[in-house]
Design an enzyme around this catalytic site. Structure first.
Site, PDB file in Angstrom:
ATOM      1  CG  LEU A 100      58.110  -6.966 -35.635  1.00  0.00           C
ATOM      2  CD1 LEU A 100      57.184  -7.966 -34.942  1.00  0.00           C
ATOM      3  CD2 LEU A 100      57.597  -6.622 -37.013  1.00  0.00           C
ATOM      4  CG  ASP A 101      57.978   0.365 -35.896  1.00  0.00           C
ATOM      5  OD1 ASP A 101      59.207   0.295 -36.035  1.00  0.00           O
ATOM      6  OD2 ASP A 101      57.221   0.885 -36.732  1.00  0.00           O
ATOM      7  CG  LEU A 102      57.202   0.705 -28.082  1.00  0.00           C
ATOM      8  CD1 LEU A 102      58.049  -0.179 -27.179  1.00  0.00           C
ATOM      9  CD2 LEU A 102      57.266   2.153 -27.608  1.00  0.00           C
ATOM     10  CB  THR A 104      54.660  -3.605 -34.622  1.00  0.00           C
ATOM     11  OG1 THR A 104      54.519  -2.321 -35.221  1.00  0.00           O
ATOM     12  CG2 THR A 104      54.292  -4.680 -35.617  1.00  0.00           C
TER      13      THR A 104
END
Length: 184
Positions: A100-102, A104
């Site tokens: 998951l992105d930073l 998210t």
């Protein structure tokens, strides 16, 4: 299982380090010092290193809610990783199943089972992943068809595979994807 492999699996020592502690007579099986790294360890054996009983950890599977501001890498010089949220032995053997992105938040699966991880995350296995998303702006109904056709992401040559978008509210939707591209 060979004694040296058993020690490696329990402690994180390398094969050569395990051999060294065995030769130094720091390892006992059922109370008796042993010197052979190739000795087979049975399930019923009690193996000790420096008088501490060793236990195989086995394969591990975790679900973690990733907060905002953490990354799913094993290490990063700028941001804390999700592994800093865990207190587990031999944590260096764990990895996230996908990312998951930073910025998210959400469920992250973490394991040391590489085969299972590959089956879950590899696009060739077509495992659907559903995300609940919130947007700053209202989601237009036309987005449903756009996602079904595939979306062109920035800096990509090909559009994404078709995805299903279910609008729940003006700024909330469920998005089901079948691949895991960077920033998808």
């Amino acid at each position: 299982m060979r004694l040296d492999k058993f020690i490696c699996d329990c402690t994180g020592l390398t094969r050569s380090q395990a051999g060294k502690v065995i030769r130094q007579k720091l390892v006992t099986i059922n109370g008796e010092p042993v010197k052979q790294a190739a000795l087979q360890v049975k399930d019923s054996d009690v193996v000790c290193l420096n008088d501490e009983q060793l236990q195989l950890i086995g394969l591990r599977y975790f679900m973690l809610h990733k907060p905002d501001g953490y990354i799913c890498s094993t290490e990063d010089p700028e941001h804390p990783t999700v592994f800093t949220l865990m207190d587990e032995p031999l944590i260096e053997r764990l990895h996230t199943v996908g990312r998951l992105d930073l910025d998210t938040t959400g469920l992250v699966l973490i394991t040391d089972d590489g085969q299972w991880s590959h089956r879950i995350s590899s696009p060739k296995h077509h495992v659907a992943k559903t995300y609940r998303v919130w947007t700053a702006d209202p989601i237009p109904n036309s987005a449903i068809e756009k996602f079904a056709e595939g979306v062109m992401l920035r800096n990509e040559k090909n559009s994404t595979l078709p995805a299903q978008l279910e609008i729940l509210d003006e700024t909330e939707a469920l998005l089901t994807i079948h691949e895991g591209r960077y920033h998808q």
